[in-house]
Every structure is written in structure tokens, then in C-alpha cells.
Enzyme design. Structure first.
Site, PDB file in Angstrom:
ATOM      1  CD  GLU A   1      88.362  30.883 -14.609  1.00  0.00           C
ATOM      2  OE1 GLU A   1      89.432  30.539 -14.083  1.00  0.00           O
ATOM      3  OE2 GLU A   1      87.925  32.048 -14.548  1.00  0.00           O
TER       4      GLU A   1
ATOM      5  CG  ASN B   1      98.334  30.552 -13.194  1.00  0.00           C
ATOM      6  OD1 ASN B   1      99.187  30.778 -12.366  1.00  0.00           O
ATOM      7  ND2 ASN B   1      97.924  29.315 -13.464  1.00  0.00           N
TER       8      ASN B   1
ATOM      9  CG  HIS C   1      96.836  24.243 -17.524  1.00  0.00           C
ATOM     10  ND1 HIS C   1      96.292  23.518 -18.563  1.00  0.00           N
ATOM     11  CD2 HIS C   1      95.839  25.036 -17.086  1.00  0.00           C
ATOM     12  CE1 HIS C   1      95.038  23.867 -18.730  1.00  0.00           C
ATOM     13  NE2 HIS C   1      94.728  24.776 -17.844  1.00  0.00           N
TER      14      HIS C   1
ATOM     15  CB  SER D   1      98.838  24.354 -12.088  1.00  0.00           C
ATOM     16  OG  SER D   1      99.391  25.117 -13.131  1.00  0.00           O
TER      17      SER D   1
END
Ligand code: SF4
Length: 281
Positions: free
Chosen positions: A125, A220, A41, A262
Site C-alpha cells: 500500500e 495489520n 495476507h 484479512s
């Protein structure tokens, strides 16, 4: 201005591994290869991957007769079967930590245990984890959502999305235990996330503001910014150095820097260079 950079900022093991696998496949094939959804991402890193012949397939795109890589988030078994039927070959880059939770979910549901996943229902996920349940399974995003679970579920197990906020998981766990006494609760938040969140909390306590680097579509990364704000520390979520409110930040005495799982190292380096005034013009 004093600058503190989190040691844990940047790619986690699963993301690094998935990128290395994809780059290896693209190099070996010498032609365009595809990923099932964006590999990570982060728009800047995706542009970089595209330049190396690694192209993400969108949800409704037809699957080409070419190698397709399954990203670190994993996929439900049905999606894996569809890919295997349509693609020339499937390379599974699911993070081993995610695979472990998928397998445990399948085992629990085979034993008649209802599975509750603490996470974002729309996150790939979590969609993949849910798909591995072979019986009743539910996703809850907050403690209040636990109240909406059906009664009479029988034995229950609670697991978590690997990047779940630990404080949120604890409130969900308490509510699950109150509603389903005897439920088994497993914090499956991965160590890399644990370390990143802990370090972010520790930094946020001692600085005037935090800079959180990562894609705006990275759950995240958004969570790291929320953790800082929840502690009363202003957080600037930026994707690149160009977005930094430098004049504002340079008036502060202490600034902390963290980044999502990421976020590529070169973006972190650019941001740190811009903040410390060592960036090349
Ligand atoms: S956050 Fe943890 S579980 Fe998720 S991809 Fe990274 S290493 Fe794997």
C-alpha cells in the site's frame, strides 16, 4: 474460561470488496484469473481462492494474457500502466479509501508540497501511495526517522498508511510538527483499522491474554499483537486453530480474541470453537 471476541475481528470493507470483485470476475470468466500479488495476507484464504481459480502473480512473474485484478492495497501509476499494457484487462479492486489517499498525495505534490507517509516502506500500500507523489516524497516508520528527512523541504504534508498504529502515528506527527512547523498532518488511518485497534486495546485491558488471528505476513495483524504486548498483555498470534496452545490458554480466567483485516470468518469461528471447547473432533 471466559472468552471475549472483538466485534471488529475479520475482513474489513476493502478486503471483502476485493475478494467479491475477484470471485465475480473468476465466475464470469470461467477460467483462471490473476491478482497482482496475493489478494490478502492470509495463506489459508489464498488456498481457498486458488481453488476458485484466482491465482496470485509474484513480483517477477510475466503478466499473462488474462484478466488481472489489482488488490485493495492499490499500485503505483507506473505498475498500473505496465499491467494495462500486458494483461488482457485490468480490474481495479483498490480500496476506495486507499484511492482517496493516492489522489490527495497527487494533489499535494502538484501544489509543490513534500509528502511524508507514516508507514512501512516495504508494504505494497505504501509503495503504491509513494508512487502517486509527483514531487519529493518520503516514508518514515518511526519518529526517529523524521530526523533523517532533508532540511529545507518547504511545505510538508504528513499522511499515514491506512493500517498504521495510531499511537505510532501520533509520535511521528509530533516530531514532524517539531521539525517542520506549519506542516499539514492528516491521519489517514481508516475507520475500520481505528475501530479494530481501539477494540483490541479495550479487550487487552480486561483479559489475561489475547489470541490474535491472522497471517504471519499480515502487517495489520502483527500490529494488533504488538499493541497487546505493548500494554503488557500476552498475545498469541496464530494463523489457525491448530496453532493454539490450548492447555496454556485454558488455565487462564479471561481470554480475548481479535483478528486482522484479512482473516476469514471461518478461521475465526474455528479458533473460537477450539477455545470454548465446542469444536468438532
Ligand atoms: S484497512 Fe481500511 S483502507 Fe485498508 S483495505 Fe481495509 S477498509 Fe480499505
Amino acid at each position: 474460561m471466559e472468552l471475549y471476541v472483538a466485534e471488529s475481528a475479520g475482513f474489513c470493507m476493502g478486503v471483502r470488496r476485493a475478494i467479491e470483485i475477484a470471485e465475480g470476475v473468476a465466475r464470469k470468466e470461467g477460467r483462471t484469473v490473476y491478482t497482482h500479488g496475493p489478494l490478502i495476507h492470509n495463506p489459508q484464504a489464498l488456498a481457498d481462492l486458488r481453488g476458485k481459480g484466482i491465482v496470485p502473480l509474484e513480483e517477477d512473474d510475466p503478466v499473462p494474457r488474462a484478466p488481472v485484478i489489482v488488490r485493495a492495497h492499490g499500485v503505483p501509476p507506473g505498475a498500473m500502466n505496465r499491467l494495462e499494457r500486458a494483461a488482457e484487462r485490468v480490474v481495479d479492486a483498490t480500496c476506495p479509501k486507499v484511492s482517496t489517499i493516492q489522489n490527495r498525495i497527487a494533489e499535494f505534490s502538484d501544489r509543490g508540497v513534500a509528502v511524508v507517509i507514516a508507514g512501512d516502506a516495504d508494504h505494497p500500500e505504501v509503495v503504491g501511495l509513494l508512487g502517486h507523489a509527483r514531487g519529493p516524497a518520503f516514508v518514515v516508520g518511526s519518529a526517529d526517522e523524521v530526523d533523517g528527512l532533508p532540511a529545507g523541504l518547504g511545505p510538508v504534508v504528513l499522511v499515514s498508511q491506512t493500517t498504521q498504529d495510531e499511537a505510532v502515528f501520533e509520535t511521528i506527527r509530533d516530531r514532524v510538527l517539531a521539525r517542520f512547523p506549519g506542516a499539514e498532518t492528516l491521519s489517514t488511518i481508516c475507520r475500520s483499522t481505528h475501530r479494530r485497534q481501539e477494540e483490541t486495546r479495550a479487550l487487552a485491558r480486561r483479559v489475561d491474554a489475547m489470541v490474535v488471528i491472522g497471517g504471519r505476513n499480515s502487517a495489520n495483524t502483527c500490529r494488533l499483537a504488538e499493541i497487546c504486548r505493548g500494554m503488557g498483555t500476552p498475545a498469541y498470534h496464530v494463523e489457525t486453530a491448530a496453532e493454539l496452545p490450548l492447555a496454556e490458554l485454558r488455565r487462564l480466567e479471561r481470554v480475548g480474541v481479535t483478528a486482522g483485516a484479512s482473516t476469514p470468518a471461518w478461521i475465526i469461528r474455528d479458533v473460537v470453537a477450539a477455545l470454548s471447547g465446542t469444536a468438532a473432533d
